[in-house]
Scaffold this motif. Sequence first.
Motif, short mmCIF file in Angstrom:
data_model
loop_
_atom_site.label_atom_id
_atom_site.label_comp_id
_atom_site.label_asym_id
_atom_site.label_seq_id
_atom_site.Cartn_x
_atom_site.Cartn_y
_atom_site.Cartn_z
N LEU A 189 0.86 -1.18 0.00
CA LEU A 189 0.00 0.00 0.00
C LEU A 189 0.90 1.23 0.00
O LEU A 189 1.85 1.31 0.78
CB LEU A 189 -0.89 0.01 1.24
N TYR A 190 0.63 2.19 -0.89
CA TYR A 190 1.42 3.42 -0.91
C TYR A 190 0.49 4.59 -1.23
O TYR A 190 -0.67 4.41 -1.62
CB TYR A 190 2.55 3.33 -1.94
N PHE A 191 0.99 5.80 -1.07
CA PHE A 191 0.20 7.02 -1.28
C PHE A 191 0.81 7.82 -2.42
O PHE A 191 2.04 7.96 -2.50
CB PHE A 191 0.19 7.85 0.00
N LYS B 119 -0.14 10.92 -5.91
CA LYS B 119 -0.97 11.90 -6.62
C LYS B 119 -1.67 12.85 -5.66
O LYS B 119 -1.31 12.98 -4.50
CB LYS B 119 -1.97 11.21 -7.54
N LYS B 120 -2.69 13.50 -6.14
CA LYS B 120 -3.48 14.43 -5.33
C LYS B 120 -4.94 14.28 -5.73
O LYS B 120 -5.30 14.55 -6.88
CB LYS B 120 -3.01 15.87 -5.54
N HIS B 121 -5.77 13.85 -4.81
CA HIS B 121 -7.17 13.58 -5.11
C HIS B 121 -8.02 14.79 -4.74
O HIS B 121 -7.86 15.38 -3.67
CB HIS B 121 -7.64 12.36 -4.32
N LYS B 122 -8.93 15.15 -5.63
CA LYS B 122 -9.77 16.32 -5.42
C LYS B 122 -10.69 16.17 -4.21
O LYS B 122 -11.08 17.17 -3.59
CB LYS B 122 -10.61 16.60 -6.67
N PHE B 123 -11.07 14.95 -3.88
CA PHE B 123 -11.96 14.76 -2.73
C PHE B 123 -11.32 15.24 -1.44
O PHE B 123 -12.00 15.71 -0.53
CB PHE B 123 -12.32 13.28 -2.57
N TRP B 124 -10.00 15.08 -1.34
CA TRP B 124 -9.30 15.35 -0.08
C TRP B 124 -8.26 16.45 -0.21
O TRP B 124 -7.66 16.83 0.79
CB TRP B 124 -8.62 14.06 0.42
N ASP B 125 -8.01 16.93 -1.43
CA ASP B 125 -6.95 17.90 -1.67
C ASP B 125 -5.63 17.37 -1.11
O ASP B 125 -4.85 18.10 -0.50
CB ASP B 125 -7.30 19.26 -1.05
N THR C 220 -3.81 10.15 -1.94
CA THR C 220 -4.59 9.05 -1.37
C THR C 220 -3.86 7.74 -1.66
O THR C 220 -2.87 7.70 -2.37
CB THR C 220 -6.01 9.03 -1.95
N CYS C 221 -4.39 6.65 -1.11
CA CYS C 221 -3.64 5.39 -1.17
C CYS C 221 -4.00 4.55 -2.40
O CYS C 221 -5.11 4.64 -2.93
CB CYS C 221 -3.82 4.59 0.11
N TYR C 222 -3.03 3.74 -2.80
CA TYR C 222 -3.17 2.83 -3.93
C TYR C 222 -2.61 1.47 -3.54
O TYR C 222 -1.69 1.37 -2.72
CB TYR C 222 -2.39 3.35 -5.14
N THR D 91 7.81 9.16 -9.37
CA THR D 91 7.53 10.60 -9.48
C THR D 91 6.18 10.94 -8.89
O THR D 91 6.04 11.88 -8.11
CB THR D 91 7.57 11.04 -10.96
N THR D 92 5.15 10.17 -9.26
CA THR D 92 3.81 10.47 -8.76
C THR D 92 3.67 10.13 -7.28
O THR D 92 2.85 10.72 -6.59
CB THR D 92 2.74 9.70 -9.56
N ILE D 93 4.47 9.18 -6.80
CA ILE D 93 4.41 8.84 -5.38
C ILE D 93 5.04 9.95 -4.55
O ILE D 93 4.49 10.38 -3.53
CB ILE D 93 5.13 7.50 -5.11
N ASN D 94 6.18 10.47 -4.99
CA ASN D 94 6.92 11.43 -4.18
C ASN D 94 6.38 12.84 -4.27
O ASN D 94 6.66 13.67 -3.41
CB ASN D 94 8.40 11.42 -4.58
N LYS D 95 5.63 13.15 -5.33
CA LYS D 95 5.19 14.55 -5.47
C LYS D 95 3.94 14.85 -4.64
O LYS D 95 3.61 16.00 -4.42
CB LYS D 95 4.91 14.87 -6.94
N GLY D 96 3.25 13.83 -4.16
CA GLY D 96 2.02 14.05 -3.41
C GLY D 96 2.27 14.27 -1.93
O GLY D 96 3.32 13.94 -1.39
N LYS D 97 1.28 14.82 -1.27
CA LYS D 97 1.33 14.98 0.17
C LYS D 97 -0.03 14.59 0.72
O LYS D 97 -1.05 15.16 0.34
CB LYS D 97 1.66 16.42 0.55
N THR D 98 -0.05 13.61 1.60
CA THR D 98 -1.32 13.16 2.15
C THR D 98 -1.74 14.09 3.28
O THR D 98 -1.05 15.05 3.63
CB THR D 98 -1.23 11.71 2.63
N SER D 99 -2.93 13.83 3.83
CA SER D 99 -3.45 14.68 4.91
C SER D 99 -3.88 13.83 6.09
O SER D 99 -4.27 12.67 5.94
CB SER D 99 -4.64 15.50 4.41
N LEU D 100 -3.82 14.42 7.27
CA LEU D 100 -4.26 13.71 8.47
C LEU D 100 -5.75 13.44 8.42
O LEU D 100 -6.22 12.43 8.95
CB LEU D 100 -3.89 14.53 9.72
#
Length: 644
Positions: free
Chosen positions: A411-413, A415-421, A424-426, A588-597
């Motif tokens: 499981l990894y995180f 990109k940037k999902h519009k639902f959460w700004d 998210t996980c894949y 690239t897509t894994i490292n450029k994203g930032k997840t949220s609490l």
Amino acid sequence: MNDDDCFCWVASYGSNLSKDRLNCYIQGGKPHGSQVNHDGCKNKELPKKNLPVVFNDRIHFAGKSTFWKGGSVSFIELPEDRSKTNGVVVGNRTGRYWYMPKDGTLMNDPVLENISGLELIRYFVEHKEEIDEETNSIPDLYSKVESNEFSVVDNEDNNNDNNNSDDDKFALGRMYLMTQGQFKDLLIQENTPGCSLSTVTNDNNNEDDEKVEHFSTKKCEDIINQLDFDEIKEKVVYQFDESQWYGFIYYLGEFDGYPIFTITGVNDEDEIGLKPNIGYLRTISKGLIETYYFSSKDVIDYFQKFPSISSNYTKEELLLSLFPDNREIDDEQDDISNQSTRDENLFNIENEKLLNDYVWYSSYGSNMFYDRFNCYIKGGKPPNSLYFQRGCYDCSTELLSKPIIYNNTELYFAKKHKFWDASTCYLNINYLLDDSDDNNNHNVIVCDFNKLPSSHLGFNQLFNTIDNKTNNENDIVNSLDENHLNELRKHNNFCLGRMYLIKKTQFIDIVSQENLDVDVNISFEEIINNKHVQFLKPQNNPNNNNNNNNPVKIEDNDDEESIYSHICHMGDYKSIPIFTFSDFNTETTINKGKTSLNYLKMLMNGLKQCFKLSNVNIAKYLYIKRGVGSSLNLSFQEFYFQLF
């Protein structure tokens, strides 16, 4: 042009609020609680869409219906000037946002998220004239909410004699997009109880004082089949047969390029106010819950505004008759304690419908949390999410859910999902590209609620590395240094999840919602045969012309509308296939994203529901995932105390 080539919206305010009941008119069958079996339309294709719609007219209950065991049924009241329509207000699939009557744009004021059920609808109907067309909102809406102006109607103090005041002049409905030919067939059936579309019936010459439904004659059927919808639009209110209960067609305007029609009748004063059958009300209440996500209180409060109901049923009688378990139907919670019993009962007998119509939808992300998953089924806004989910067109509750472990995958995180700004996980599905790989090594392990999978080596190594040394969680947290975390990352080759037994159509709806409501056309057989299928192809991908059976690895895909573009077959459980969805991502897509609490808290709640993990175990499980600890730039200790 042929009637089956032209579409129209058919707006219902009575029992056809329930989609199951409406479908009996389309495909044939006997509605629950009714006495009549319908033949259905000649064209049995289900409506293309359905949306909430609020009438700017009242409804009343009248007559004695043979459909509903002699109880009265509902009629929309026609405008005083029958050459002018009072129109409707159309909502979106969540039943919360409302389209402007003039231009069809969406009134999308965030403050409406805080107002629920019937209260919101009453307020909006009363204040719709205040909408500012430039801002597409009601001015000073925030101050109105803060001053509790949404408490417009207090049903507790009503005498139940007549709640149909001018201030409460509206009716809730649901409109369906169908062909004009289907609308004609529906109209014939509405006026033809128990009669085939192709059968000529005798006139009903009943001379009893009590009015009963008139059986349609061949003459009436011919009149309906020859209806000119352009003429109906011009006249607004069109009477096609004075002998029929529903002998009027009422044109209500247009939406999305299609005309909106409803049907009604005119009743004598002595026919109005008669008692409706509880089965009829139960069908309407089902439709209100499906369409507006009402609670039982909302349903009963709405019914109390009609004298025919309030003078014949107390609130207590309605509650016991419509909701015998006294439970909020639209807020149904997952009953984990019953899972084992339900599992045994469900699969003890061979159920062909189960095998043909259902699939397991397996989630590894926020949908592990039941409340969040339920927003995809019934509609609503998950906590801390930026978007309302429209819900499935079939919003029936899942039959069963089970905790699962995805074996030998990551499981990894990304990109940037519009639902959460946020990212998210894949699920890492790159192994599916390797046709020589044994798919059995990457299947799911089905678990039981409240029972940890002690036989799973990775599970034990990850969650028991430190915890057996102390019972104090703070001590455990503080003892986890980078060396310990690196040791834990060695056991990061599995993923926890939850699967739900839902209808195939619901799974397709969920996939669509996860991808911002794109159209999803898939073959489950093809997915099973190929292990996975790429059903979405970003427009910026040069390999778009590749066959779905051979999906390509998408490099640096910035197209957020293809967040989860691959559907995967993960194995079977009880002979029913298990599906999930994910995407191929690069470093690239894994490292450029930032997840949220906020997003991680959804996963936290799901992990607690399914596996009863301690806070520190949840923090360990999430923190070591690629795209979490590094993207948040937090130490494990900081991460733990912010998450909990």
